[in-house]
Design an enzyme around this catalytic site. Structure first.
Site, PDB file in Angstrom:
ATOM      1  N   TYR A  38       0.560  -1.154  -0.341  1.00 42.52           N
ATOM      2  CA  TYR A  38      -0.099  -0.182  -0.174  1.00 42.52           C
ATOM      3  C   TYR A  38       0.953   1.516   0.113  1.00 42.52           C
ATOM      4  O   TYR A  38       1.655   1.190   0.758  1.00 42.52           O
ATOM      5  CB  TYR A  38      -0.908  -0.097   0.940  1.00 42.52           C
ATOM      6  N   ARG A  84      11.077 -17.943  10.513  1.00 43.73           N
ATOM      7  CA  ARG A  84      10.214 -16.544  11.926  1.00 43.73           C
ATOM      8  C   ARG A  84       9.072 -17.196  11.976  1.00 43.73           C
ATOM      9  O   ARG A  84       8.829 -17.176  13.034  1.00 43.73           O
ATOM     10  CB  ARG A  84       9.499 -15.574  10.504  1.00 43.73           C
TER      11      ARG A  84
END
Lengths: 317, 317, 317, 317
Positions: D127, D231
């Site tokens: 975005y 992760r």
């Protein structure tokens, strides 16, 4: 040419750099005198940032050598080498340009780092705010760079803000960054009693995006040129473009023949779309083309003549 | 340590390399004396191949410097640097190792090049057979490397071929390669009359896959280690492994501390699967585990004890 | 539009493909009817090669959706979507085009595969000649593609070979490929006695570079377009260009709006160098420019007017 | 298994997602019913974030198909397929796993995005805060995740903060984020008089790093597993680990056989260094090894026995 300037670094870092510059060794590798002259030295960017060349591999001749997969250094016949480099650039034979590599140390605001990191074909080591505490340094634009939102380009800048609006913005930016940094320090603080101090990896989330970070950034020459073609372009945001412009200048010192070819065939050129090419052909035939019969949208039509630096043939006299 | 040997190059190339080695310059870059000693010199591989280091960037200290995003060279406290390097290797912090770069010139058979090129994170310039004519050089295995198809590993080698079968194979390989090369030359030939000569980009399709090619191959240290961990491994095909072994030796000269950590934490280690870890835990508890109750397949069971260099607890006495 | 044709596959493979095509399922994913129509089917290329689309992800709308980071599919307002796609293409905003992905199964000669694999930003699984035996299939050019070496372009083709020279070349190519393949089979053969058969990973080195191999090749749309812009270009070698042309046709079925923008802004356009741009500007001003005062080399001058499809202003009448 | 939950989205977005889910089509592509069931739906993460699967390519069978370069879908003999997948995972044949692709829509705090983006082998559309205005949403940790700086791990967390210290930190984080966001809005505001409003690309620099952003993130299965192995590991920062854990769960729905192999051979295993392997071998021989004669540092010694989940042999009774 721009000049290095270490004066904004604190004296201990200046001394480190001087010490580094004092260490020399003999090498059989390709070496560029103009790079040795500025190696390790910081070039200031924005209010607290800089770019330093920390290491480099190869020179103009290394590209020639790889293109020929030859044994020698490939700098004997400078005229022929220049011709080959320009041929490679013109015909987009990109792999020989990957044979040179450069490593920068850059200090930059986090919001600039966020744009920059999108270039994936580079090696990066960023200062870790999980591991260490960031310095109290924020980017505050100079008043002449405080631009309004552009009204015709959703991702661009318009006119410079007026004096009072600008002053207001600067107050806000400074005030919020300092307050957030003070909170950051306060959250990190331990004391002798029971206050433990928040984990650094959490406390950092309170910093504003104009806080400075720094990294080592290493890239091959082909990917550097791709980065520069996008980021030294006038469409790029000012705050990253100033980094790219200095790196372009450093590239000229490093590989002057490649830099010239890059300016001639990439940066200084123009890509015509199929429609724009049709317009140019008709104009060269002496036809008087108008936007209405050009096949281009009004916007593309305007952009074409702006890029040609000529008034559109149908422009009002 | 292996030694360079230029004797298989023709005298003109030997002279080129000597000339290159005679050119030195002063540099402020990180420099490694052991690399300077062998820079540009060819290390023989297989019957006509070689590996030469053509350039390098960085040293052990460069990894430390990038990991710390520091201003200095990071070689002052050797003991701490070594600790940091070993910490980074152990915990797979890979980005600092990307801060070193090396460039090789390699001569290798095409079928080896086809395996090698699958490593995508490197820069490559290969000798172009569209542009130039390839030399008449083919890889012919030494008799002791002429192995039969493995009966239990679909992509491996078994026993060495017998004398007569080996002789037969060598005759075939030599004969076919030479005949194809002679045809290649004949198709390329022009003459004063109307024979034009086939385009090089077409004629090359007649060469056999053991023909030698060459390229410049440039890679960062992290990706070099990944390449070496796969290609210096005993599962790798012999003909690429011999290249990897020499490059591993060259890596030891370049970045000795990193090389040691690489051997300790990557090459010389062992990855236990979840099932194998369970077996090891039970054995450490003094339990006598058998394949049947291990949860491992017979093959995994065998592979585990082979890797542990111990007889399986349920092996026949 | 080109049509699929499975007739060159052996009947068992044709049956496999028909079985695959018979399996359908409902999906909530973006689906393109024109791709479903040809999914899995082979499109013939060269004498034994093919291209099949095996899977795809996304459509024109997926690029719009990603560019807007929106929740919907982005196909409601077709007119606006087309405008956005053309804007992205024109301004080289490349990341939204990475949001579509396509997977091909390709059969191609090894020397073509060697060019193709140089595009590193794709995923590849090649048929393994360590593991399996390659088929007896070689590329033999059609007589009209048997070109002589170009006299003015060191890596190009000139005129078609004369009939007798062509016949000679075809005999050589066929004969050598078949002899090498026969040797390959002979070296692999085991018998009941002591003949073990050479390891496949070694025997393959005897094959010629026109032997066919095959692979799965998966790539995102941005990198596919980059591949096509280089390989569907007239500078590309004919034998890879024919693959690219079919893939360009398949792209038109898959993402028709993006394909149109790609043709308009990339494939059908022209990049003017800084010097060429200067010449065009002067010509638009009505000036009569000659090569001598153009600042371009004779070669660049010729190439500029050829690309403009206009006679050079100083050409002899 | 975790469940999707759209309740934190505003009603318009919920409606968009419902509309998307209502659109189905027939496809000949590999389709996974468990993915169709959750396609497009958001899985909540942290206080305002989410992960949605937007598209996927391939399934367990697609990996088998590519590994065999076969024509069929490769799901006929499930037992053999499972064996092949486990073989590929065990022997680190990674390229077949690149043949599956998945696309996520993720909403996440900026400081998490900065860690995540370091995984370069993925496609990303974020975005744009140059183009649009970011929402007023910040990550504020739950009190039980407000941890102190670890005293023995420079980049880790220690104990949870005490109630009053935690309350203090939460006040700071909320207050600073809201004040900075209010300033952001104020700087952007235009009015009817002369106030123009600061350019969005500048105003965003005032936001704090816990502001939420969002992106489309597309990755192949091999690189997804690499991301997850780092992760979803307990060394990862909590705020990124929670995203990885959900993605690991989604992977189990998508490619259950590969997920199982991944758990068995990668996530659930243990890498022994050369030194640790030596210790394990000696222990298996019945020897009583102590840290002092193990060749391991005290830290490595501790880490080894912790990973083996056994007390060190020289631990105090």
């Amino acid at each position: 040419m721009i000049e290095p300037d270490a004066s904004r670094l604190d004296p201990a870092l200046q001394a480190d750099i001087e010490a580094l510059r004092g260490q020399t060794a003999e090498t059989r590798r390709a070496t560029v005198a103009d790079m040795e002259a500025i190696l390790h030295q910081p070039f200031p960017v924005l209010d607290h940032g800089f770019v330093r060349v920390v290491d480099y591999m190869g020179d103009d001749g290394a590209v020639v050598q790889a293109a020929r997969v030859s044994y020698g250094r490939g700098t004997r016949r400078v005229h022929e080498d220049r011709g080959l480099i320009r041929y490679l650039m013109r015909h987009r034979h990109t792999t020989p340009f990957e044979m040179c590599e450069i490593k920068f140390h850059v200090k930059l605001p986090i919001f600039v780092a966020r744009q920059w990191i999108r270039h994936r074909t580079a090696n990066v080591n960023e200062y870790s705010a999980r591991y260490s505490v960031l310095d109290r340094e924020f980017y505050i634009p100079a008043p002449e760079h405080l631009a309004a939102q552009s009204s015709d380009n959703r991702q661009g800048r318009g006119a410079v803000l007026s004096g009072s609006e600008a002053a207001d913005v600067l107050d806000i930016l400074r005030g919020d960054a300092m307050r957030c940094y003070a909170s950051y320090e306060r959250m990190l603080a331990e004391d002798d009693d029971d206050r433990q101090g928040l984990a650094r990896e959490l406390a950092r989330m309170n910093l504003t995006l104009n806080t400075y970070t720094q990294w080592y950034w290493k890239v091959d020459l082909h990917n550097l040129m791709h980065f520069l073609s996008l980021r030294a372009d006038h469409h790029a945001q000012y705050e990253i473009r100033v980094y790219a412009e200095i790196m372009l200048d450093l590239m000229a010192r490093w590989v002057p023949i490649i830099h010239e070819a890059f300016q001639d065939y990439r940066m200084g050129g123009l890509h015509l779309s199929r429609g724009a090419l049709g317009v140019v052909r008709r104009c060269l035939d002496g036809e008087r083309v108008t936007q209405a019969d050009s096949g281009l949208s009004p916007r593309e039509w305007r952009e074409l003549w702006a890029a040609l630096e000529r008034p559109a043939p149908d422009a009002a006299d």
